[in-house]
Design an enzyme around this catalytic site. Structure first.
Site, PDB file in Angstrom:
ATOM      1  CG  ASN A   1      -2.227  -0.793   0.915  1.00 14.98           C
ATOM      2  OD1 ASN A   1      -2.431  -1.368  -0.346  1.00 14.98           O
ATOM      3  ND2 ASN A   1      -3.033  -1.002   2.089  1.00 14.98           N
TER       4      ASN A   1
ATOM      5  N   GLY B   1      -6.934   8.603  -0.885  1.00 19.75           N
ATOM      6  CA  GLY B   1      -7.934   8.700   0.445  1.00 19.75           C
ATOM      7  C   GLY B   1      -8.197   7.211   0.762  1.00 19.75           C
TER       8      GLY B   1
ATOM      9  CB  CYS C   1      -6.163   0.832   2.662  1.00 18.50           C
ATOM     10  SG  CYS C   1      -7.334  -0.676   3.344  1.00 18.50           S
TER      11      CYS C   1
HETATM   12  C1  UDX Z   1      -6.454  -0.122  -1.315  1.00 14.78           C
HETATM   13  C2  UDX Z   1      -5.546  -1.099  -1.907  1.00 14.78           C
HETATM   14  O1  UDX Z   1      -5.496  -0.889  -3.465  1.00 14.78           O
HETATM   15  C3  UDX Z   1      -5.869  -2.614  -1.613  1.00 14.78           C
HETATM   16  O2  UDX Z   1      -5.290  -3.550  -2.213  1.00 14.78           O
HETATM   17  C4  UDX Z   1      -5.964  -2.651  -0.027  1.00 14.78           C
HETATM   18  O3  UDX Z   1      -6.262  -3.829   0.456  1.00 14.78           O
HETATM   19  C5  UDX Z   1      -6.847  -1.529   0.627  1.00 14.78           C
HETATM   20  O4  UDX Z   1      -6.287  -0.184   0.084  1.00 14.78           O
HETATM   21  P1  UDX Z   1      -8.659   0.926  -1.767  1.00 14.78           P
HETATM   22  O5  UDX Z   1      -8.474   1.819  -0.595  1.00 14.78           O
HETATM   23  O6  UDX Z   1     -10.045   0.370  -1.832  1.00 14.78           O
HETATM   24  O7  UDX Z   1      -7.692  -0.105  -1.910  1.00 14.78           O
HETATM   25  O8  UDX Z   1      -8.717   1.954  -3.045  1.00 14.78           O
HETATM   26  P2  UDX Z   1      -7.546   2.245  -4.333  1.00 14.78           P
HETATM   27  O9  UDX Z   1      -8.387   1.535  -5.705  1.00 14.78           O
HETATM   28  O10 UDX Z   1      -6.429   1.433  -4.022  1.00 14.78           O
HETATM   29  O11 UDX Z   1      -7.482   3.497  -4.478  1.00 14.78           O
HETATM   30  C6  UDX Z   1      -7.015   4.521  -3.173  1.00 14.78           C
HETATM   31  C7  UDX Z   1      -6.865   5.878  -3.613  1.00 14.78           C
HETATM   32  O12 UDX Z   1      -5.984   6.081  -4.168  1.00 14.78           O
HETATM   33  C8  UDX Z   1      -8.326   6.398  -3.926  1.00 14.78           C
HETATM   34  O13 UDX Z   1      -8.591   7.522  -3.184  1.00 14.78           O
HETATM   35  C9  UDX Z   1      -7.999   6.706  -5.472  1.00 14.78           C
HETATM   36  O14 UDX Z   1      -8.776   7.836  -5.888  1.00 14.78           O
HETATM   37  C10 UDX Z   1      -6.542   7.014  -5.182  1.00 14.78           C
HETATM   38  N1  UDX Z   1      -5.687   6.485  -6.727  1.00 14.78           N
HETATM   39  C11 UDX Z   1      -5.723   5.493  -7.091  1.00 14.78           C
HETATM   40  C12 UDX Z   1      -5.323   8.011  -7.341  1.00 14.78           C
HETATM   41  O15 UDX Z   1      -5.333   9.221  -7.003  1.00 14.78           O
HETATM   42  N2  UDX Z   1      -4.776   7.409  -8.515  1.00 14.78           N
HETATM   43  C13 UDX Z   1      -4.573   6.165  -8.982  1.00 14.78           C
HETATM   44  O16 UDX Z   1      -3.778   6.164  -9.891  1.00 14.78           O
HETATM   45  C14 UDX Z   1      -5.195   5.329  -8.218  1.00 14.78           C
END
Ligand code: UDX
Length: 441
Positions: free
Chosen positions: A214, A263, A266
């Site tokens: 993460n 955000g 996690c």
């Molecule tokens: C994450 C991990 O991906 C997952 O493996 C773990 O178990 C839990 O945390 P999640 O929090 O559900 O999952 O969302 P994720 O799709 O990873 O996105 C996290 C944040 O990063 C979001 O706010 C998203 O908008 C942001 N993000 C993601 C970006 O700003 N740019 C990107 O390219 C990808």
């Protein structure tokens, strides 16, 4: 196998449903009686695509049950999973009190050999601590011989909100941290039916793989966000740069979408936890400090950009599209959209927001002055500007011709670059994204 899942939050419930879909019998335990009553009726306590349908069908098949009483189900358990929350403390460390309470209860009620699996994201060393708490409790109760038969495995989850059920069935890898060959075999049997590589590691490595994965993904996001910040005004486009570097297989295309920052429950927590763990051990993890700083600054830069175009926000009406921390969820935890709206209100703007799923949750934390619209167009009606803060796919399908007639000033600030390829200037809008050339005729 019979599985007892302690904790029915995002991780516990989706993981429980995942194991039930694989053919195991799962008993979910939680202390929240309202939530358990709701689950008993087949109603999902939060929005996750496919969750309610899966829940109802597995309930009908008798594969999953919900109870408040751990004692009543633990007797049957081959595997007991701990999936309770580990919220961050004020100092950025994980609060382990819920995990340790679960350990104490397991020690108290368990009267037969079983495998304990910690699903909650925890700092390195916690699994062994949990095992010794269980042993201690058992020994206190005179179950010393039995204590030696209780084992532990760290099997971190990598589920993303919005695609958790699919991620459960198709993970990139299954990480199993354990000490003992029999434990590895049991843990592998538990995942039978999932065709993904299994990585056997020490318990400590498994604990760290989760937070490191993460933290690394968060680092990728902060990296591309910094790139976005420096390319503005140069004629370069951060999406082209992300595509160009992402095709290098050593880098990979994912998690290179620039925006107002990451955000969720996690990333912010895990980055802080790893940094704080390093700090406790006398190591200054400088890179992670920068990842956090960049993320905290990212929405603010976009806010300033909006101010520089619009001038003072006091009394201006701003339509907001998106409040969830990402699309396909109603989760607003650590959502950059929420902080952005709070700043709009603090600057005297009149905010009307639309989010397909997260409005109810957002209304609990946002000031009462924020109002909510039933549709995306309604949120922008009479607005001096529209801000996009979560890239819900349906927002792309809005009729922009209709939208234009409803807005006082057709200007869009897109904090997720979600609409940048729709040629909005051709429809009369001024359009500003992040790390892409401003678009207006
Ligand atoms: C994450 C991990 O991906 C997952 O493996 C773990 O178990 C839990 O945390 P999640 O929090 O559900 O999952 O969302 P994720 O799709 O990873 O996105 C996290 C944040 O990063 C979001 O706010 C998203 O908008 C942001 N993000 C993601 C970006 O700003 N740019 C990107 O390219 C990808």
């Amino acid at each position: 196998m019979n599985i007892v899942m302690i904790g029915t939050g995002y991780v516990g419930l989706t993981t429980g449903l995942g194991f039930a879909s694989l053919g195991h019998r799962v008993a979910c335990v939680d202390t929240d009686s309202a939530k358990m009553a709701q689950l008993d009726l087949g109603q999902a306590p939060f929005y996750e695509p496919g969750l309610e349908e899966t829940l109802k069908s597995l309930q009908e098949q008798g594969q999953i049950v919900f109870t408040l009483d751990l004692k009543s189900v633990i007797d049957q358990a081959d595997v007991i999973m701990i999936a309770v929350q580990t919220p961050p403390t004020a100092r950025g460390q994980a609060d382990l009190s819920y995990v340790l309470k679960a350990a104490d209860q397991i020690g108290e009620f368990l009267t037969h050999e079983a495998l304990v699996v910690v699903k909650s994201t925890v700092p390195v060393g916690t699994n062994r601590h949990v095992l010794s708490r269980i042993h201690e409790r058992m020994c206190k109760q005179g179950k010393t011989d039995l204590a030696a038969l209780i084992h532990i495995a760290s099997i971190p989850e990598f589920l993303r909100e919005g695609s958790a059920l699919d991620d459960f069935m198709h993970p990139d890898r299954i990480v199993i941290g354990a000490d003992d060959d029999v434990v590895f075999q049991t843990a592998e049997q538990l995942h039978q039916g999932i065709k993904s590589p299994v990585v056997r590691t020490s318990i400590e490595s498994a604990e760290l793989i989760k937070v490191c994965a993460n933290a690394f993904l968060a680092t990728k996001i902060s990296f591309i966000n910094e790139v976005a910040n420096i390319v503005e005004g140069t004629g370069a486009d951060v999406r082209e740069i992300a595509h160009g570097i992402g095709l290098d297989r050593r880098i990979g295309p994912q998690f290179l979408r620039a925006g107002i920052g990451f955000g969720g429950s996690c990333f912010p927590k895990d980055v802080s936890a790893l940094k704080s763990y390093a700090g406790i051990n006398g190591y200054d993890f400088k890179l992670l400090s920068a990842v956090i700083d960049v993320n905290n600054r990212q929405w603010q830069r976009f806010f300033q950009k909006m101010q520089s175009v619009l001038g003072p926000l006091k009394g201006r009406r701003i339509g907001v599209w998106g409040l969830a921390f990402k699309p396909d969820t109603d989760d607003i935890r650590e959502s950059a959209a929420i902080v952005f709206v709070q700043a709009l209100v603090a600057h005297g703007a009149e905010v009307v927001a639309f989010d397909p799923k997260a409005q109810t949750n957002a209304a609990r934390v946002l000031p009462d002055t924020v109002s909510y619209a039933p549709t995306a167009i309604d949120a922008a009606s009479g607005a001096d500007a529209l801000v996009v803060l979560t890239e819900w796919p349906e927002l792309r399908a809005v009729s922009f011709a209709t939208l234009k007639t409803h807005m006082v000033d057709p200007v869009i600030f897109d904090g997720r670059n979600a609409l940048c390829d729709l040629d909005l200037p051709a429809q009369g809008f001024r359009y500003f994204g992040i790390g892409i050339p401003d678009q207006h005729l």
